[in-house]
Every structure is written in C-alpha cells, then in structure tokens.
Design a protein around this motif. Sequence first.
Motif, PDB file in Angstrom:
ATOM      1  N   ALA A 155      28.041   6.396 -21.740  1.00 15.74           N
ATOM      2  CA  ALA A 155      27.292   6.874 -22.902  1.00 15.74           C
ATOM      3  C   ALA A 155      27.729   8.286 -23.295  1.00 15.74           C
ATOM      4  CB  ALA A 155      25.796   6.844 -22.609  1.00 15.74           C
ATOM      5  N   PHE A 156      27.933   9.152 -22.297  1.00 15.16           N
ATOM      6  CA  PHE A 156      28.391  10.506 -22.607  1.00 15.16           C
ATOM      7  C   PHE A 156      29.768  10.464 -23.268  1.00 15.16           C
ATOM      8  CE2 PHE A 156      25.033  12.044 -19.821  1.00 15.16           C
ATOM      9  CZ  PHE A 156      24.693  13.249 -20.415  1.00 15.16           C
ATOM     10  N   GLY A 157      30.617   9.576 -22.782  1.00 17.48           N
ATOM     11  CA  GLY A 157      31.933   9.442 -23.399  1.00 17.48           C
ATOM     12  C   GLY A 157      31.848   8.944 -24.830  1.00 17.48           C
ATOM     13  N   LEU A 158      30.951   7.985 -25.074  1.00 17.25           N
ATOM     14  CA  LEU A 158      30.788   7.448 -26.427  1.00 17.25           C
ATOM     15  C   LEU A 158      30.352   8.529 -27.402  1.00 17.25           C
ATOM     16  CD1 LEU A 158      30.474   5.141 -28.518  1.00 17.25           C
ATOM     17  CD2 LEU A 158      28.156   4.802 -27.628  1.00 17.25           C
ATOM     18  N   PHE A 159      29.348   9.319 -27.012  1.00 20.68           N
ATOM     19  CA  PHE A 159      28.845  10.332 -27.935  1.00 20.68           C
ATOM     20  C   PHE A 159      29.785  11.533 -28.027  1.00 20.68           C
ATOM     21  CE2 PHE A 159      24.970   7.893 -27.293  1.00 20.68           C
ATOM     22  CZ  PHE A 159      24.508   7.819 -28.599  1.00 20.68           C
ATOM     23  N   ALA A 282      19.996   9.794 -34.592  1.00 21.07           N
ATOM     24  CA  ALA A 282      19.944   8.675 -35.534  1.00 21.07           C
ATOM     25  C   ALA A 282      20.745   7.482 -35.019  1.00 21.07           C
ATOM     26  CB  ALA A 282      20.475   9.121 -36.893  1.00 21.07           C
ATOM     27  N   TYR A 283      21.904   7.750 -34.435  1.00 23.06           N
ATOM     28  CA  TYR A 283      22.725   6.652 -33.932  1.00 23.06           C
ATOM     29  C   TYR A 283      22.071   5.992 -32.719  1.00 23.06           C
ATOM     30  CZ  TYR A 283      26.772   4.166 -32.057  1.00 23.06           C
ATOM     31  OH  TYR A 283      27.615   3.202 -31.579  1.00 23.06           O
ATOM     32  N   ALA A 284      21.502   6.807 -31.827  1.00 26.45           N
ATOM     33  CA  ALA A 284      20.859   6.254 -30.637  1.00 26.45           C
ATOM     34  C   ALA A 284      19.652   5.401 -30.999  1.00 26.45           C
ATOM     35  CB  ALA A 284      20.431   7.377 -29.696  1.00 26.45           C
ATOM     36  N   LEU A 285      18.962   5.761 -32.087  1.00 30.10           N
ATOM     37  CA  LEU A 285      17.765   5.028 -32.487  1.00 30.10           C
ATOM     38  C   LEU A 285      18.061   3.921 -33.488  1.00 30.10           C
ATOM     39  CD1 LEU A 285      15.261   8.000 -32.861  1.00 30.10           C
ATOM     40  CD2 LEU A 285      15.592   6.482 -30.910  1.00 30.10           C
ATOM     41  N   GLY A 286      19.349   3.690 -33.769  1.00 23.91           N
ATOM     42  CA  GLY A 286      19.700   2.616 -34.681  1.00 23.91           C
ATOM     43  C   GLY A 286      19.482   2.942 -36.137  1.00 23.91           C
ATOM     44  N   GLU A 287      19.315   4.235 -36.472  1.00 20.27           N
ATOM     45  CA  GLU A 287      19.065   4.607 -37.859  1.00 20.27           C
ATOM     46  C   GLU A 287      20.347   4.858 -38.634  1.00 20.27           C
ATOM     47  OE1 GLU A 287      16.475   7.932 -37.618  1.00 20.27           O
ATOM     48  OE2 GLU A 287      14.801   6.781 -36.808  1.00 20.27           O
ATOM     49  N   VAL A 288      21.485   4.822 -37.976  1.00 13.70           N
ATOM     50  CA  VAL A 288      22.762   4.989 -38.655  1.00 13.70           C
ATOM     51  C   VAL A 288      23.803   4.170 -37.900  1.00 13.70           C
ATOM     52  CG1 VAL A 288      23.372   7.064 -37.348  1.00 13.70           C
ATOM     53  CG2 VAL A 288      24.433   6.663 -39.565  1.00 13.70           C
ATOM     54  N   ALA A 289      24.679   3.547 -38.619  1.00 14.03           N
ATOM     55  CA  ALA A 289      25.720   2.730 -38.003  1.00 14.03           C
ATOM     56  C   ALA A 289      27.032   3.506 -37.989  1.00 14.03           C
ATOM     57  CB  ALA A 289      25.899   1.430 -38.778  1.00 14.03           C
ATOM     58  N   LEU A 290      27.715   3.472 -36.859  1.00 15.65           N
ATOM     59  CA  LEU A 290      28.995   4.172 -36.738  1.00 15.65           C
ATOM     60  C   LEU A 290      30.085   3.273 -37.299  1.00 15.65           C
ATOM     61  CD1 LEU A 290      30.611   6.576 -35.791  1.00 15.65           C
ATOM     62  CD2 LEU A 290      30.769   5.531 -33.531  1.00 15.65           C
ATOM     63  N   THR A 338      25.455  15.928 -30.286  1.00 17.68           N
ATOM     64  CA  THR A 338      25.273  14.476 -30.170  1.00 17.68           C
ATOM     65  C   THR A 338      24.677  14.107 -28.818  1.00 17.68           C
ATOM     66  OG1 THR A 338      27.559  14.192 -29.395  1.00 17.68           O
ATOM     67  CG2 THR A 338      27.160  13.972 -31.759  1.00 17.68           C
ATOM     68  N   TRP A 339      25.056  14.821 -27.761  1.00 17.34           N
ATOM     69  CA  TRP A 339      24.464  14.553 -26.441  1.00 17.34           C
ATOM     70  C   TRP A 339      22.967  14.861 -26.445  1.00 17.34           C
ATOM     71  CZ3 TRP A 339      28.872  17.425 -23.401  1.00 17.34           C
ATOM     72  CH2 TRP A 339      29.965  16.562 -23.256  1.00 17.34           C
ATOM     73  N   ILE A 340      22.611  16.031 -26.974  1.00 17.92           N
ATOM     74  CA  ILE A 340      21.191  16.407 -27.002  1.00 17.92           C
ATOM     75  C   ILE A 340      20.397  15.424 -27.848  1.00 17.92           C
ATOM     76  CG2 ILE A 340      19.550  18.196 -27.691  1.00 17.92           C
ATOM     77  CD1 ILE A 340      21.736  20.265 -27.154  1.00 17.92           C
ATOM     78  N   GLY A 341      20.927  15.090 -29.012  1.00 19.21           N
ATOM     79  CA  GLY A 341      20.210  14.192 -29.907  1.00 19.21           C
ATOM     80  C   GLY A 341      20.040  12.798 -29.337  1.00 19.21           C
ATOM     81  N   ALA A 342      21.040  12.326 -28.606  1.00 18.86           N
ATOM     82  CA  ALA A 342      20.987  10.958 -28.094  1.00 18.86           C
ATOM     83  C   ALA A 342      20.080  10.820 -26.880  1.00 18.86           C
ATOM     84  CB  ALA A 342      22.395  10.488 -27.737  1.00 18.86           C
ATOM     85  N   PHE A 343      20.026  11.850 -26.026  1.00 22.29           N
ATOM     86  CA  PHE A 343      19.358  11.681 -24.735  1.00 22.29           C
ATOM     87  C   PHE A 343      18.081  12.510 -24.578  1.00 22.29           C
ATOM     88  CE2 PHE A 343      24.009  11.142 -23.750  1.00 22.29           C
ATOM     89  CZ  PHE A 343      23.968   9.759 -23.712  1.00 22.29           C
ATOM     90  N   THR A 344      17.977  13.644 -25.237  1.00 17.69           N
ATOM     91  CA  THR A 344      16.802  14.502 -25.026  1.00 17.69           C
ATOM     92  C   THR A 344      16.289  15.062 -26.349  1.00 17.69           C
ATOM     93  OG1 THR A 344      18.188  16.466 -24.664  1.00 17.69           O
ATOM     94  CG2 THR A 344      17.574  15.174 -22.724  1.00 17.69           C
ATOM     95  N   TYR A 345      16.265  14.263 -27.384  1.00 15.75           N
ATOM     96  CA  TYR A 345      15.892  14.768 -28.704  1.00 15.75           C
ATOM     97  C   TYR A 345      14.451  15.275 -28.715  1.00 15.75           C
ATOM     98  CZ  TYR A 345      15.108  14.972 -33.724  1.00 15.75           C
ATOM     99  OH  TYR A 345      14.803  15.397 -34.990  1.00 15.75           O
ATOM    100  N   SER A 346      14.270  16.460 -29.274  1.00 16.51           N
ATOM    101  CA  SER A 346      12.945  17.052 -29.440  1.00 16.51           C
ATOM    102  C   SER A 346      12.897  17.690 -30.818  1.00 16.51           C
ATOM    103  CB  SER A 346      12.686  18.109 -28.357  1.00 16.51           C
ATOM    104  OG  SER A 346      11.535  18.867 -28.649  1.00 16.51           O
TER     105      SER A 346
END
Length: 407
Positions: A155-159, A282-290, A338-346
């Motif tokens: 996952a880290f590599g993907l983001f 947005a990508y982690a939550l499915g709100e945007v498609a890559l 992207t890491w912060i947003g995908a895994f620890t978004y606040s």
Amino acid sequence: MARVEGEVLPGGAASGHPARLLLLGLLPLVLLAGLVWLFLAKGTDLVGTSGAPPDALLKLQIERVTFASHQILATVRNVGPVEATVAQVMVNEALWQFSVSPEPTIPRLATATVAIPYPWVKGDPVEVKVVTSNGLTFTRNIEVATETPRPGAAAFGLFALLGTYVGVIPVFLGLLWFPFLRRVQERWFDFFLSLTAGLLVFLGVDALAEAFEVAGRLGGPFKGVALIVLGLAGSFLALVAIGRQLRGRDREGARARLALAYFVAVGIGLHNLGEGLAIGAAYALGEVALGAFLVLGFTIHNTTEGLAIVAPVTRDTARLGHLALLGLVAGGPTIVGTWIGAFTYSEPWALLFLSVGAGAIFQVVYEIARFRAADGSVLAGLARPRNLLGLLAGFLIMYATGFLVAR
C-alpha cells in the motif's frame, strides 16, 4: 520616577523581590481558576438554565468511513457540548447490528469506532446513519464503496507511486524549461516572474477554497476559520522571518534569486502536501479513480509548478544539485501527503496543512513582487503592462489545466 521596594529601573519600573514578582504574575491566573471553578460548580445557580434540554444539543460527526471484508468501520467524533451515546446504526436505511469501541457513550471531542458487519458491494453507494439515544441522526454518504487499503509495503508503494505521478514527475518536467528561460531576452525576465506569481496566486486561492470546504465540515469546537487564520498567518510570517535570514545583505544578487527559488519550491511543496493528502484520502475512500486521464491531467496541471520554481534563477548558472533539490522540495511532499491521506486522514490536520500551504504561497508571491519592484513598492512592479500580462497568463494557465483534474 516611580519607586517601590527594590532597585529602581529606568522608566519607572522596579525589579522587586523575585518571589513577590512571581506572586503578582500568578495572581490573575489564580483568580481566573477560582472563577472557572465557581461557574463549573454553581453555574446553574448563577445564570440559570437554558430553555433547551442538554440532549437537544448533541452533535456527532462521522469523520471517516472505511471498508474491510464484509465490514464497515465508521470513525465518529462527538463535537457537541455534552457526551453522546450511539444507540442505533442504519446502513442504506436499514437497521444493522454494530459494536462501538471503546464504548457507545462518547465524551465531548472524543472519537469512537463503529464496526458494522455488512455485506457491502464494491462500486455501490453506501449511506451510514448513526442514531443517538435521544433519536438524533447523523449521516455520511459514500458514493462508491471500495476496500480501503491497509498499511503495508504494497500500500505504501502504491501511494508513493501515486504521489510520484501527480507531484514529483510533473515538477521535474517543469524544471526542464530552465534552458529555454535562460535564453529568452532580458526584457522577458519580468514577464516570466509575473507568470510565476500568477500561477502561485491561483494555487494559493485554490488551497484556501479547499480549506474553507473542509472547515465547513468540521464541528464547531474546532473553529475551522480560526485554524485557517492560524495556518495562513503563521506560515506567512515564519517565512518572512526566515527569508530575511537567508537573504542577508544580498537582496539583488544570485544568492537572493536562489533563495527566492527555494521559497517558491517550499511554498509549492506545502501546497502539494495538502493536495496529496486530499488525493490519498479520496482514492482510499473510493471517491476518485486513478485513471490514465486523471494522471495525465495532474501531470499537465502541475508541470507549470516547475516553471515557477526556475524562473527566479534564469539569470544564473544553477547547479544540477540545486535543481534536483528544488524539484524534491516541491514535489516530494505530495508522496507524504498521499500516505497521510490514505492511512491517517484527519480533517483538522488537513485544514491546517491546506492553510499553511496557502500562507506559504502568498508569502512567495509577496517576495516576487517585492523582488521586482524597482521603487520598493510591491504593486508598482506588477502594474507594468508586461508584468500584468504575465500575471493574467499564469491565472489562465492554471484555470485551464484545472479542468483536467476536476474531482
């Protein structure tokens, strides 16, 4: 000249005994603490009670919804003035079993995780509704359900790859304009600096717009607008102070121009941190498609950032190491975002990052205007026809390429 016990100081001030000075300094705090205790203990007797029952003031905020195998996890924060209890949970208008960790009763400003065993279908919309013990409901809609990536090497590599696509590569592509800019005629130097200012102003306004959008979703206790002011003013003033130290006495030479280029890179980097955070979430939550079109759009849109970075140093022979470092400073934060947003978004942190980025960008614009103002006036340099044309061209470039990355 005033005299009190102790040494008399110029202007009427006296040093006094250290213990006495300490007591004088603590006296207002002690009285304030007593007043706070009095209102907490006897507030009802002093000011009466509100006409509305306390339960009517409950307010929960569903900050984040993630999807695991046959399970939905909702992070709920209590942003009301009193504690709240989660009594029921509905998914797509149907009551569903659930569990709350650490407990169903959520203290003020605390968070809890609501776990819902639900057979969600990939790609379908999902509505999660939390019902409190007094019947108030709070809703979060997810347009496209998709499994949320879990922290791990893959996952880290993907983001990281996502951040590289939309942030790092475009900036380095923009740096390739450096040889071209070095060969343009001297009279066009101000035009490209003004173009840089136009690009940056657009980025700053865009960051502020996103910040106010996030502030609208925050609960009242977080004071979203106050956080924006804090981040905006704090980053602006901090960079002003740092800039004076970096420039020293050289305000027109190569050192000043290189410092300005680094300021541009820092401002863009802070902006890209917030942009990466939003994209990752947005990508982690499915709100945007890559998709290929989105990557292409960001590449075109962010390539202009590289142009903004190298414009101040086109008169100088910039070393390859400086150019590489400038690109990393501007593009690298996108990966972290992207890491912060995908895994620890606040959302409070997202709001602060966006406002800090906006403040940094506006400070850079101020530096550019002051750098090119012949008579010391910030507005005088931008008022010249060629500079004004460059400023407007920067706006139009960012506006036009913004259509490619609309989310």
